[in-house]
Design an enzyme around this catalytic site. Sequence first.
Site, PDB file in Angstrom:
ATOM      1  N   LYS A  39      -0.054  -1.083   4.991  1.00 10.56           N
ATOM      2  CA  LYS A  39      -0.697   0.380   4.890  1.00 10.56           C
ATOM      3  C   LYS A  39      -1.685   0.519   6.340  1.00 10.56           C
ATOM      4  O   LYS A  39      -2.049  -0.587   7.147  1.00 10.56           O
ATOM      5  CB  LYS A  39      -1.653   0.256   3.608  1.00 10.56           C
ATOM      6  CG  LYS A  39      -0.609   0.410   2.400  1.00 10.56           C
ATOM      7  CD  LYS A  39      -1.442   0.559   1.100  1.00 10.56           C
ATOM      8  CE  LYS A  39      -0.547   0.503  -0.330  1.00 10.56           C
ATOM      9  NZ  LYS A  39      -1.352   0.942  -1.357  1.00 10.56           N
ATOM     10  N   TYR A  48       5.424   8.616  -2.949  1.00  9.61           N
ATOM     11  CA  TYR A  48       4.569   8.173  -4.086  1.00  9.61           C
ATOM     12  C   TYR A  48       4.596   9.490  -5.027  1.00  9.61           C
ATOM     13  O   TYR A  48       3.753   9.561  -5.999  1.00  9.61           O
ATOM     14  CB  TYR A  48       3.114   8.311  -3.459  1.00  9.61           C
ATOM     15  CG  TYR A  48       2.718   6.878  -3.175  1.00  9.61           C
ATOM     16  CD1 TYR A  48       2.708   5.916  -3.907  1.00  9.61           C
ATOM     17  CD2 TYR A  48       2.337   6.967  -1.720  1.00  9.61           C
ATOM     18  CE1 TYR A  48       2.310   4.619  -3.422  1.00  9.61           C
ATOM     19  CE2 TYR A  48       1.714   5.548  -1.126  1.00  9.61           C
ATOM     20  CZ  TYR A  48       1.840   4.207  -1.990  1.00  9.61           C
ATOM     21  OH  TYR A  48       1.722   3.209  -1.507  1.00  9.61           O
ATOM     22  N   ASN A  95      -5.740  -0.724   0.138  1.00  7.99           N
ATOM     23  CA  ASN A  95      -5.481  -2.164  -0.260  1.00  7.99           C
ATOM     24  C   ASN A  95      -4.289  -3.011   0.304  1.00  7.99           C
ATOM     25  O   ASN A  95      -3.703  -3.756  -0.113  1.00  7.99           O
ATOM     26  CB  ASN A  95      -5.180  -1.913  -1.926  1.00  7.99           C
ATOM     27  CG  ASN A  95      -4.182  -1.253  -2.232  1.00  7.99           C
ATOM     28  OD1 ASN A  95      -3.294  -0.730  -1.535  1.00  7.99           O
ATOM     29  ND2 ASN A  95      -3.964  -1.294  -3.665  1.00  7.99           N
ATOM     30  N   HIS A 147       1.681  -2.462  -0.049  1.00  4.42           N
ATOM     31  CA  HIS A 147       2.536  -1.791  -1.315  1.00  4.42           C
ATOM     32  C   HIS A 147       3.661  -2.809  -1.264  1.00  4.42           C
ATOM     33  O   HIS A 147       4.472  -3.339  -0.489  1.00  4.42           O
ATOM     34  CB  HIS A 147       3.176  -0.386  -0.609  1.00  4.42           C
ATOM     35  CG  HIS A 147       4.366  -0.146  -1.632  1.00  4.42           C
ATOM     36  ND1 HIS A 147       4.043   0.664  -2.743  1.00  4.42           N
ATOM     37  CD2 HIS A 147       5.620  -0.298  -1.670  1.00  4.42           C
ATOM     38  CE1 HIS A 147       5.225   0.560  -3.210  1.00  4.42           C
ATOM     39  NE2 HIS A 147       6.236   0.312  -2.902  1.00  4.42           N
ATOM     40  N   GLU A 162      13.369   2.420  -2.726  1.00  2.00           N
ATOM     41  CA  GLU A 162      12.431   2.442  -1.620  1.00  2.00           C
ATOM     42  C   GLU A 162      12.978   1.768  -0.397  1.00  2.00           C
ATOM     43  O   GLU A 162      12.935   2.589   0.679  1.00  2.00           O
ATOM     44  CB  GLU A 162      11.208   1.667  -2.185  1.00  2.00           C
ATOM     45  CG  GLU A 162      10.336   2.373  -3.280  1.00  2.00           C
ATOM     46  CD  GLU A 162       9.405   1.596  -3.558  1.00  2.00           C
ATOM     47  OE1 GLU A 162       8.393   2.099  -4.832  1.00  2.00           O
ATOM     48  OE2 GLU A 162       9.038   0.669  -3.301  1.00  2.00           O
TER      49      GLU A 162
HETATM   50  P1  IDP Z   1       0.412  -0.901  -6.879  1.00  2.00           P
HETATM   51  O1  IDP Z   1       0.249  -0.554  -5.449  1.00  2.00           O
HETATM   52  O2  IDP Z   1      -0.473  -1.918  -7.114  1.00  2.00           O
HETATM   53  O3  IDP Z   1       1.762  -0.709  -7.443  1.00  2.00           O
HETATM   54  P2  IDP Z   1       0.032   1.808  -8.028  1.00  2.00           P
HETATM   55  O4  IDP Z   1      -0.552   1.917  -9.422  1.00  2.00           O
HETATM   56  O5  IDP Z   1       1.462   1.806  -8.229  1.00  2.00           O
HETATM   57  O6  IDP Z   1      -0.595   0.230  -7.549  1.00  2.00           O
HETATM   58  O7  IDP Z   1      -0.731   2.783  -7.291  1.00  2.00           O
HETATM   59  C1  IDP Z   1      -0.477   3.207  -5.927  1.00  2.00           C
HETATM   60  C2  IDP Z   1      -1.385   3.033  -4.695  1.00  2.00           C
HETATM   61  O8  IDP Z   1      -2.420   4.167  -5.130  1.00  2.00           O
HETATM   62  C3  IDP Z   1      -2.293   1.833  -4.892  1.00  2.00           C
HETATM   63  O9  IDP Z   1      -1.583   0.931  -4.370  1.00  2.00           O
HETATM   64  C4  IDP Z   1      -3.539   2.402  -4.210  1.00  2.00           C
HETATM   65  O10 IDP Z   1      -3.369   2.666  -2.824  1.00  2.00           O
HETATM   66  C5  IDP Z   1      -3.428   3.895  -4.780  1.00  2.00           C
HETATM   67  N1  IDP Z   1      -4.438   3.843  -6.055  1.00  2.00           N
HETATM   68  C6  IDP Z   1      -3.969   3.285  -7.288  1.00  2.00           C
HETATM   69  N2  IDP Z   1      -4.879   3.468  -8.055  1.00  2.00           N
HETATM   70  C7  IDP Z   1      -6.017   4.242  -7.672  1.00  2.00           C
HETATM   71  C8  IDP Z   1      -7.305   4.540  -7.895  1.00  2.00           C
HETATM   72  O11 IDP Z   1      -7.731   4.612  -9.073  1.00  2.00           O
HETATM   73  N3  IDP Z   1      -8.111   5.393  -6.977  1.00  2.00           N
HETATM   74  C9  IDP Z   1      -7.500   5.383  -5.588  1.00  2.00           C
HETATM   75  N4  IDP Z   1      -6.521   4.966  -5.200  1.00  2.00           N
HETATM   76  C10 IDP Z   1      -5.559   4.755  -6.087  1.00  2.00           C
HETATM   77 MG    MG Z   2       3.060   0.615  -7.525  1.00  2.00          MG
END
Ligand code: IDP
Ligand code: MG
Length: 140
Positions: free
Chosen positions: A11, A51, A114, A117, A128
């Site tokens: 990312k 997304y 974070n 992905h 994807e």
């Molecule tokens: P993942 O990446 O671990 O699969 P997902 O629930 O699919 O997590 O969420 C996609 C992305 O959305 C996350 O990697 C993060 O960048 C962002 N995200 C998820 N939850 C939150 C939140 O509560 N606040 C802000 N960003 C979030």
């Molecule tokens: Mg996810």
Amino acid sequence: MAIERTFSILKPDATRRNLTGAINAKFESQGLRIVAQKRIHMTTAQAEAFYGAHSARGFFRDLVTFMTSGPVVVQVLEGEGAILKNREIMGATNPANADAGTIRKEFAESIEANSVHGSDSPEAAAAEIAYFFAGTELVG
Ligand code: IDP
Ligand code: MG
């Protein structure tokens, strides 16, 4: 377990801090092979579509803004049980909850920024990969 392919993104927070090599080392040292990789700058439309499953979530607009804030590296990783293995190497979505040694524990800045992905199912991985790569770009 079978050889699988999964889709990965390094990312914008990772490219900005020059962490692509350090993160790729985590994949390669734990048995995942990078069979396709390219650096792109996602458009808003691409990030919104990618997304789309999260479009009703409160963080969706911020997430799209973040994912288009700088270059990303899109990848296909291959290996035994690659989809689940990659999720383990990545660690929990929120770095505060991620296990020691995971990418997100070591590198993530926040629950949003974070660093990586990874596809969460075989169906997601196939969709994807096809969204970002032509079959001819995957070289195992
Ligand atoms: P993942 O990446 O671990 O699969 P997902 O629930 O699919 O997590 O969420 C996609 C992305 O959305 C996350 O990697 C993060 O960048 C962002 N995200 C998820 N939850 C939150 C939140 O509560 N606040 C802000 N960003 C979030
Ligand atoms: Mg996810």
